[in-house]
Design a protein around this motif. Structure first.
Motif, short mmCIF file in Angstrom:
data_model
loop_
_atom_site.label_atom_id
_atom_site.label_comp_id
_atom_site.label_asym_id
_atom_site.label_seq_id
_atom_site.Cartn_x
_atom_site.Cartn_y
_atom_site.Cartn_z
N ASP A 188 0.56 -4.21 6.38
CA ASP A 188 0.23 -3.75 7.73
C ASP A 188 -1.02 -4.40 8.32
OD1 ASP A 188 2.47 -2.26 7.77
OD2 ASP A 188 1.50 -0.31 7.53
N HIS A 233 6.66 2.57 3.27
CA HIS A 233 6.82 1.38 2.44
C HIS A 233 7.21 1.70 0.99
CE1 HIS A 233 4.98 -1.05 5.63
NE2 HIS A 233 4.09 -0.08 5.75
N HIS A 293 1.75 3.79 1.73
CA HIS A 293 2.05 4.58 2.92
C HIS A 293 3.55 4.88 2.89
CE1 HIS A 293 -1.63 3.67 5.72
NE2 HIS A 293 -1.91 4.48 4.72
N HIS A 295 0.87 -1.18 0.00
CA HIS A 295 0.00 0.00 0.00
C HIS A 295 0.90 1.23 0.00
CE1 HIS A 295 1.05 -0.60 4.19
NE2 HIS A 295 0.51 0.55 4.57
N HIS A 331 -6.64 -1.71 5.93
CA HIS A 331 -5.73 -0.80 6.64
C HIS A 331 -5.57 0.49 5.83
CE1 HIS A 331 -1.98 0.72 8.40
NE2 HIS A 331 -1.47 0.71 7.19
#
Ligand SMILES: [Zn+2]
Length: 324
Positions: free
Chosen positions: A209, A111, A108, A106, A190
């Motif tokens: 996550d 990452h 974020h 994802h 998430h």
């Protein structure tokens, strides 16, 4: 201070910033990463505990890779370009196979800022279609500006966010070398664009996550209903090892899945009842029996925020019957 002095001061500050930026760029050698073996073909890089900071060089999340026999698949790119280069170099020490693909759990910040190094090494970037919303919303640019300030010099003016080359939507699978990979679309639990990667023959799952090992998960305002559904789908798959987005790999997968499921269900039940009965959050929080989870790591920093995020979400869900 007169306008002349202010201008002078401003140009000194600008000069300093420019030279820091230049020094920062030069002062960022790749970070040496030591992979840990998870299964026969799968490896992980384990970030340090805690929040991202210049002191830990932004290394607080995990990534991993799989050597297939005909190329390497990387999962996640860590939080800075120097860490991304660290992945490329660590892989090259283990195998001569090229990194062909990187799957992003994802978008974020912790990452993805290593993606530019993986892309430069020739990897094709795969991510969920909903990651496009992140780019379109302006959030991506905002977050990058914030990280350039908070994580300087590890994230700086030369850091850019790489967009996906291939968009995934729904579950899908692919083969590389002798390995079959399954991408599991969690439907946005998430983050809106969550995906997980299952290495089939190895029964190793890269979970992003959505799973934590032996600790209270960070829920915040995640969609805990979708998260629960994703956990329920993982249980019958029965992975032997799970690499989470943070912390050590889980080898007691059934225990960790059950813990995450039970915790989410407990949060939703307690906060859902309070939201339906219009009970104030503080009262509901004080009244809830947390004894089953209190002794677990991360309970203190995470539980209250998780309960508050869930309370708000359950309020929304109780107002929107379609979501039940
Ligand atoms: Zn995340």
């Amino acid at each position: 201070m007169g306008p002349g002095r202010r201008t002078l001061l401003r140009s000194v500050v600008t000069l300093l910033a420019a030279s820091c930026a230049a020094a920062g760029t030069l002062a960022q050698p790749s970070i040496t990463l030591v992979p840990e073996r998870v299964s026969a073909r799968a490896w992980m890089f384990r970030g340090e505990p805690g929040m991202a900071s210049a002191a830990n060089r932004g290394f607080m999340s995990n990534a991993g890779f799989v050597v297939t026999g005909d190329g390497v698949v990387v999962f996640d790119a860590l939080g800075t370009p120097a860490l991304g280069r660290g992945i490329v170099e660590a892989v090259a020490k283990l195998t001569r196979e090229p990194i062909r693909r990187v799957v992003v759990s994802h978008y974020h910040a912790d990452h993805v800022y290593g993606l530019q190094a993986l892309k430069a090494a020739g990897a094709e970037v795969w991510a969920h279609r909903r990651s496009l919303d992140y780019f379109a919303s302006g959030l991506a640019a905002e977050r990058l500006a914030q990280r350039r300030a908070d994580l300087f010099p590890w994230v700086d003016e030369t850091t850019e966010l790489v967009r996906p080359d291939v968009l995934v939507d729904g579950d899908t699978s692919f083969r590389m070398g002798g390995t079959t990979f399954r991408i599991i679309d969690t439907g946005g639990a998430h983050a809106p664009d969550d995906i997980m990667l299952l290495v089939e023959g190895e029964r190793t799952l890269f979970a992003g996550d959505l799973l934590f090992s032996g600790r209270i998960p960070f829920v915040g305002n995640a969609d805990s209903g979708k998260w629960l559904a994703a956990i329920e789908r993982l249980i019958p798959i029965g992975p032997a090892a799970v690499v989470p987005g943070h912390g050590p790999a889980s080898r007691e997968v059934a225990r960790d899945l059950a813990l995450t499921r039970d915790y989410l269900a407990h949060l939703r039940e307690a906060m859902g009842r309070a939201a339906r009965e219009l009970e104030p959050f503080e009262d509901a929080y004080a009244k809830t029996d947390w004894s089953r989870f209190r002794a677990l790591p991360a309970f203190e920093p995470a539980n209250r925020i998780n309960a508050w995020g869930t309370y708000l979400r359950m309020e929304q869900e109780s107002l929107d019957p379609a979501r039940k």
